[in-house]
Design a protein around this motif. Structure first.
Motif, PDB file in Angstrom:
ATOM      1  N   MET A   1      66.927  30.327 -30.476  1.00 47.66           N
ATOM      2  CA  MET A   1      67.945  30.843 -29.586  1.00 47.66           C
ATOM      3  C   MET A   1      68.972  29.740 -29.334  1.00 47.66           C
ATOM      4  SD  MET A   1      67.630  32.456 -25.762  1.00 47.66           S
ATOM      5  CE  MET A   1      66.789  31.043 -25.081  1.00 47.66           C
ATOM      6  N   GLU A   2      70.221  30.158 -29.288  1.00 49.88           N
ATOM      7  CA  GLU A   2      71.320  29.235 -29.020  1.00 49.88           C
ATOM      8  C   GLU A   2      71.989  29.626 -27.710  1.00 49.88           C
ATOM      9  OE1 GLU A   2      75.631  28.050 -30.997  1.00 49.88           O
ATOM     10  OE2 GLU A   2      74.202  29.208 -32.170  1.00 49.88           O
ATOM     11  N   MET A   3      72.330  28.638 -26.913  1.00 52.36           N
ATOM     12  CA  MET A   3      73.075  28.896 -25.679  1.00 52.36           C
ATOM     13  C   MET A   3      74.496  28.393 -25.854  1.00 52.36           C
ATOM     14  SD  MET A   3      70.311  28.234 -22.624  1.00 52.36           S
ATOM     15  CE  MET A   3      71.557  27.582 -21.615  1.00 52.36           C
ATOM     16  N   LYS A   4      75.441  29.155 -25.304  1.00 52.73           N
ATOM     17  CA  LYS A   4      76.851  28.768 -25.375  1.00 52.73           C
ATOM     18  C   LYS A   4      77.565  29.308 -24.162  1.00 52.73           C
ATOM     19  CE  LYS A   4      77.218  30.930 -29.327  1.00 52.73           C
ATOM     20  NZ  LYS A   4      77.705  31.430 -30.587  1.00 52.73           N
ATOM     21  N   THR A   5      78.777  28.846 -23.943  1.00 54.83           N
ATOM     22  CA  THR A   5      79.610  29.419 -22.887  1.00 54.83           C
ATOM     23  C   THR A   5      80.810  30.091 -23.525  1.00 54.83           C
ATOM     24  OG1 THR A   5      80.849  27.372 -22.555  1.00 54.83           O
ATOM     25  CG2 THR A   5      78.919  27.715 -21.146  1.00 54.83           C
ATOM     26  N   VAL A   6      81.217  31.186 -22.922  1.00 61.30           N
ATOM     27  CA  VAL A   6      82.419  31.910 -23.331  1.00 61.30           C
ATOM     28  C   VAL A   6      83.338  31.929 -22.120  1.00 61.30           C
ATOM     29  CG1 VAL A   6      83.363  34.130 -24.077  1.00 61.30           C
ATOM     30  CG2 VAL A   6      81.165  33.330 -25.002  1.00 61.30           C
ATOM     31  N   THR A   7      84.546  31.428 -22.283  1.00 58.94           N
ATOM     32  CA  THR A   7      85.522  31.412 -21.201  1.00 58.94           C
ATOM     33  C   THR A   7      86.233  32.756 -21.148  1.00 58.94           C
ATOM     34  OG1 THR A   7      85.837  29.038 -21.450  1.00 58.94           O
ATOM     35  CG2 THR A   7      87.576  30.249 -20.301  1.00 58.94           C
ATOM     36  N   ILE A   8      86.297  33.338 -19.956  1.00 55.72           N
ATOM     37  CA  ILE A   8      87.039  34.580 -19.778  1.00 55.72           C
ATOM     38  C   ILE A   8      88.527  34.274 -19.900  1.00 55.72           C
ATOM     39  CG2 ILE A   8      87.645  36.422 -18.149  1.00 55.72           C
ATOM     40  CD1 ILE A   8      84.813  36.686 -19.320  1.00 55.72           C
ATOM     41  N   ASP A   9      89.197  34.996 -20.782  1.00 48.82           N
ATOM     42  CA  ASP A   9      90.637  34.843 -20.974  1.00 48.82           C
ATOM     43  C   ASP A   9      91.338  35.675 -19.912  1.00 48.82           C
ATOM     44  OD1 ASP A   9      93.167  34.337 -21.984  1.00 48.82           O
ATOM     45  OD2 ASP A   9      92.999  35.855 -23.563  1.00 48.82           O
ATOM     46  N   ASN A  10      91.987  34.999 -18.974  1.00 50.46           N
ATOM     47  CA  ASN A  10      92.623  35.672 -17.847  1.00 50.46           C
ATOM     48  C   ASN A  10      93.930  34.938 -17.523  1.00 50.46           C
ATOM     49  OD1 ASN A  10      93.184  37.179 -15.584  1.00 50.46           O
ATOM     50  ND2 ASN A  10      91.431  36.468 -14.400  1.00 50.46           N
ATOM     51  N   PRO A  11      94.933  35.063 -18.406  1.00 53.77           N
ATOM     52  CA  PRO A  11      96.150  34.258 -18.248  1.00 53.77           C
ATOM     53  C   PRO A  11      96.941  34.515 -16.973  1.00 53.77           C
ATOM     54  CG  PRO A  11      96.414  35.901 -19.984  1.00 53.77           C
ATOM     55  CD  PRO A  11      94.974  35.922 -19.572  1.00 53.77           C
ATOM     56  N   GLU A  12      96.808  35.702 -16.369  1.00 56.87           N
ATOM     57  CA  GLU A  12      97.550  35.998 -15.135  1.00 56.87           C
ATOM     58  C   GLU A  12      96.706  35.781 -13.882  1.00 56.87           C
ATOM     59  OE1 GLU A  12      99.963  39.637 -15.056  1.00 56.87           O
ATOM     60  OE2 GLU A  12      99.345  39.904 -17.150  1.00 56.87           O
ATOM     61  N   ILE A 119      75.957  32.378 -22.240  1.00 55.00           N
ATOM     62  CA  ILE A 119      75.443  33.359 -23.184  1.00 55.00           C
ATOM     63  C   ILE A 119      74.243  32.770 -23.925  1.00 55.00           C
ATOM     64  CG2 ILE A 119      75.979  34.600 -25.341  1.00 55.00           C
ATOM     65  CD1 ILE A 119      77.627  35.744 -23.152  1.00 55.00           C
ATOM     66  N   ALA A 120      73.204  33.578 -24.092  1.00 57.30           N
ATOM     67  CA  ALA A 120      72.106  33.252 -24.998  1.00 57.30           C
ATOM     68  C   ALA A 120      72.259  34.132 -26.225  1.00 57.30           C
ATOM     69  CB  ALA A 120      70.765  33.500 -24.337  1.00 57.30           C
ATOM     70  N   GLU A 121      72.136  33.537 -27.405  1.00 60.75           N
ATOM     71  CA  GLU A 121      72.253  34.298 -28.643  1.00 60.75           C
ATOM     72  C   GLU A 121      71.001  34.078 -29.486  1.00 60.75           C
ATOM     73  OE1 GLU A 121      75.419  35.121 -32.247  1.00 60.75           O
ATOM     74  OE2 GLU A 121      75.879  33.607 -30.748  1.00 60.75           O
ATOM     75  N   SER A 122      70.406  35.183 -29.908  1.00 63.22           N
ATOM     76  CA  SER A 122      69.231  35.132 -30.775  1.00 63.22           C
ATOM     77  C   SER A 122      69.512  35.973 -32.012  1.00 63.22           C
ATOM     78  CB  SER A 122      68.006  35.681 -30.030  1.00 63.22           C
ATOM     79  OG  SER A 122      68.082  37.086 -29.913  1.00 63.22           O
ATOM     80  N   SER A 123      68.523  36.128 -32.864  1.00 59.73           N
ATOM     81  CA  SER A 123      68.707  36.957 -34.051  1.00 59.73           C
ATOM     82  C   SER A 123      68.928  38.419 -33.680  1.00 59.73           C
ATOM     83  CB  SER A 123      67.501  36.827 -34.980  1.00 59.73           C
ATOM     84  OG  SER A 123      66.322  37.229 -34.300  1.00 59.73           O
ATOM     85  N   LEU A 124      68.508  38.843 -32.506  1.00 55.37           N
ATOM     86  CA  LEU A 124      68.696  40.219 -32.052  1.00 55.37           C
ATOM     87  C   LEU A 124      70.124  40.467 -31.576  1.00 55.37           C
ATOM     88  CD1 LEU A 124      67.359  42.957 -31.446  1.00 55.37           C
ATOM     89  CD2 LEU A 124      66.771  42.053 -29.195  1.00 55.37           C
ATOM     90  N   GLY A 125      70.711  39.514 -30.862  1.00 53.78           N
ATOM     91  CA  GLY A 125      72.058  39.699 -30.327  1.00 53.78           C
ATOM     92  C   GLY A 125      72.354  38.680 -29.250  1.00 53.78           C
ATOM     93  N   ARG A 126      73.194  39.101 -28.285  1.00 55.83           N
ATOM     94  CA  ARG A 126      73.630  38.212 -27.218  1.00 55.83           C
ATOM     95  C   ARG A 126      73.310  38.813 -25.858  1.00 55.83           C
ATOM     96  NH1 ARG A 126      79.722  36.023 -28.105  1.00 55.83           N
ATOM     97  NH2 ARG A 126      79.161  34.218 -29.331  1.00 55.83           N
TER      98      ARG A 126
END
Length: 160
Positions: A1-12, A119-126
């Motif tokens: 399993m891999e952990m990552k962060t995803v930044t919410i794109d919210n320019p306004e 986010i956690a990502e595995s072979s199944l999904g996120r």
């Protein structure tokens, strides 16, 4: 399993709600809940389907907000997550209504702050583990800060 962060794109720096649900009709039911709670609401919702064709499903009343919701949902790619971007209203206007939608399992955040989604990502999904909503506390409010907070709430119409 891999952990990552995803930044919410919210320019306004719009207000948004990030949550998790469990069924394909989430988009329709959340749409109905919002328009029945705030007539004339401007919003977009996108939902990551987690089975079958695994598409981002979307709806709303504002094409730009729908597009922003779709973009962020696809970037998250986490099963059964949804994101609602809104204009000219606050999450407090619809949050309890959203929580009452039968498909909604949880709300991760309701904010206009910068947000990173863990986010956690595995072979199944996120999957979403949690969020970092805004910044770390810098101290304890004093009398001037209390007065400023109270004044702000009155200025935006939430207190008399």
């Amino acid at each position: 399993m891999e952990m990552k962060t995803v930044t919410i794109d919210n320019p306004e720096q719009l207000n948004f709600i990030l949550g998790q649900s469990h069924f394909i009709k989430t988009v329709e039911d959340v749409y109905e809940a919002i328009v029945n709670t705030v007539p004339g609401a401007k919003f977009g919702i996108a939902f990551c389907e987690a089975s079958d064709v695994c598409l981002v499903r979307s709806a709303g009343t504002d094409e730009g907000l729908i597009g922003l919701s779709q973009k962020n949902a696809l970037n998250l790619g986490a099963g059964h997550c949804f994101i609602i971007f809104m204009r000219d209203m606050f999450p407090v206007n619809i949050l309890n209504t959203i929580k009452q939608v039968p498909e909604v399992c949880r709300i991760f955040c309701a904010t206009a702050n910068p947000v990173e989604v863990i986010i956690a990502e595995s072979s199944l999904g996120r999957g979403i583990l949690g969020v970092i909503d805004g910044f770390a506390a810098k101290g304890i409010e004093g009398e001037a800060d209390i007065a400023k907070r109270k004044s702000f709430l009155r200025a935006i119409g939430y207190k008399m």
